[in-house]
Scaffold this motif. Structure first.
Motif, short mmCIF file in Angstrom:
data_model
loop_
_atom_site.label_atom_id
_atom_site.label_comp_id
_atom_site.label_asym_id
_atom_site.label_seq_id
_atom_site.Cartn_x
_atom_site.Cartn_y
_atom_site.Cartn_z
N ASP A 13 163.70 145.80 8.87
CA ASP A 13 163.36 146.65 7.73
C ASP A 13 162.01 147.34 7.92
N GLY A 14 161.75 147.76 9.16
CA GLY A 14 160.54 148.51 9.47
C GLY A 14 159.33 147.67 9.82
N ASN A 15 159.43 146.35 9.70
CA ASN A 15 158.30 145.47 9.99
C ASN A 15 158.55 144.67 11.26
N PHE A 16 157.47 144.36 11.96
CA PHE A 16 157.59 143.62 13.20
C PHE A 16 158.27 142.27 12.97
N TRP A 17 159.26 141.97 13.81
CA TRP A 17 159.98 140.70 13.75
C TRP A 17 160.01 140.10 15.14
N LYS A 18 159.75 138.80 15.21
CA LYS A 18 159.77 138.12 16.50
C LYS A 18 160.33 136.72 16.32
N PHE A 73 167.85 146.13 11.43
CA PHE A 73 167.08 145.74 12.62
C PHE A 73 167.09 146.92 13.58
N SER A 74 165.93 147.29 14.07
CA SER A 74 165.80 148.41 15.01
C SER A 74 164.91 148.01 16.17
N LYS A 75 165.03 148.76 17.26
CA LYS A 75 164.20 148.56 18.45
C LYS A 75 164.22 147.11 18.93
#
Length: 227
Positions: free
Chosen positions: A33-38, A145-147
């Motif tokens: 949703d546009g925020n960094f996820w790891k 989810f993107s990138k």
């Protein structure tokens, strides 16, 4: 191999420079949703003839499921035998096999899983990319989810899909619909195939929901399945 390494480095350079994505080896990460996820933990498996790649952070779990265990690109969404799933910390399941409620959007679930490389070893290591838009079973919630990148994730086995059975139910109804479409009222198997289609559609409603009412409309149009 050189071309593959250049491709991965190019992807990582573009992603990290343009969107401040961090990268470690191995890793599974992207934007939610546009925020960094790891992911803080990740692993992969070969399940039912396809890859199952899983990443988990403190707020939820991503699962990427392909219909084949080979390198390639797997499109997601309506009619696809591959699936992306996100389960949040409240247990809500989002899937590319679910349809959105028309009040939310008219755009269907979609996405792509790419398997770029599977390295031989013990364990084998899998690398690729992903993005997807998935909906909750009631069609009223969406997650993007993107990138996404998974890099050198170990194929260790032991994973179980978190899916609700929607994908399988959709495939079953599609097959039953194709069989029914190939008949006409003059054929002796018409009634049996019609009832099989109705039952498959009801199974799909139970597994996936029917926010738009389109599946129930098909069931109603079939009537009592008499020629």
């Amino acid at each position: 191999m050189k071309k593959f390494l250049v491709l991965i480095l190019t992807i990582l350079t573009v992603v990290s420079c343009g969107d401040e994505i961090e990268f470690n080896s191995p890793a599974m990460q992207g934007k939610k949703d546009g925020n960094f996820w790891k992911a803080i933990s990740y692993s992969a498996d070969i399940d039912n003839g396809g890859f199952l790649i899983e990443g988990e952070d403190n707020n939820g779990t991503v699962q990427l499921i392909t219909n084949n265990d080979v390198r390639g690109t797997f499109d997601l969404g309506e009619g696809s035998r591959s699936e992306a799933i996100y389960v949040d910390d409240e247990g809500v399941v989002y899937s590319t096999a679910f349809d959105p409620d028309p009040s939310l959007t008219l755009y269907p679930a979609d996405g792509q899983i790419t398997v770029d490389n599977v390295e031989d070893g013990d364990p084998k290591l899998i690398t690729g990319t992903f993005w997807f838009n998935a909906y909750s079973a009631d069609g009223l919630k969406v997650v993007n989810f993107s990138k996404g990148i998974y890099y050198k994730v170990s194929l260790v086995g032991g994973l179980v899909s978190s899916g609700s059975g929607c994908l399988e139910a959709t495939q079953a109804s599609n097959t039953a619909g194709q069989n029914f479409a190939a008949t006409d009222p003059s054929m002796p198997e018409y009634t049996d195939l019609c009832n099989a289609y109705k039952n498959a559609l009801m199974g799909r409603i139970n597994a996936c929901g029917d926010a738009s009412g389109s599946l129930q409309a098909i069931i109603d149009s079939l009537g009592d399945c008499m020629p």
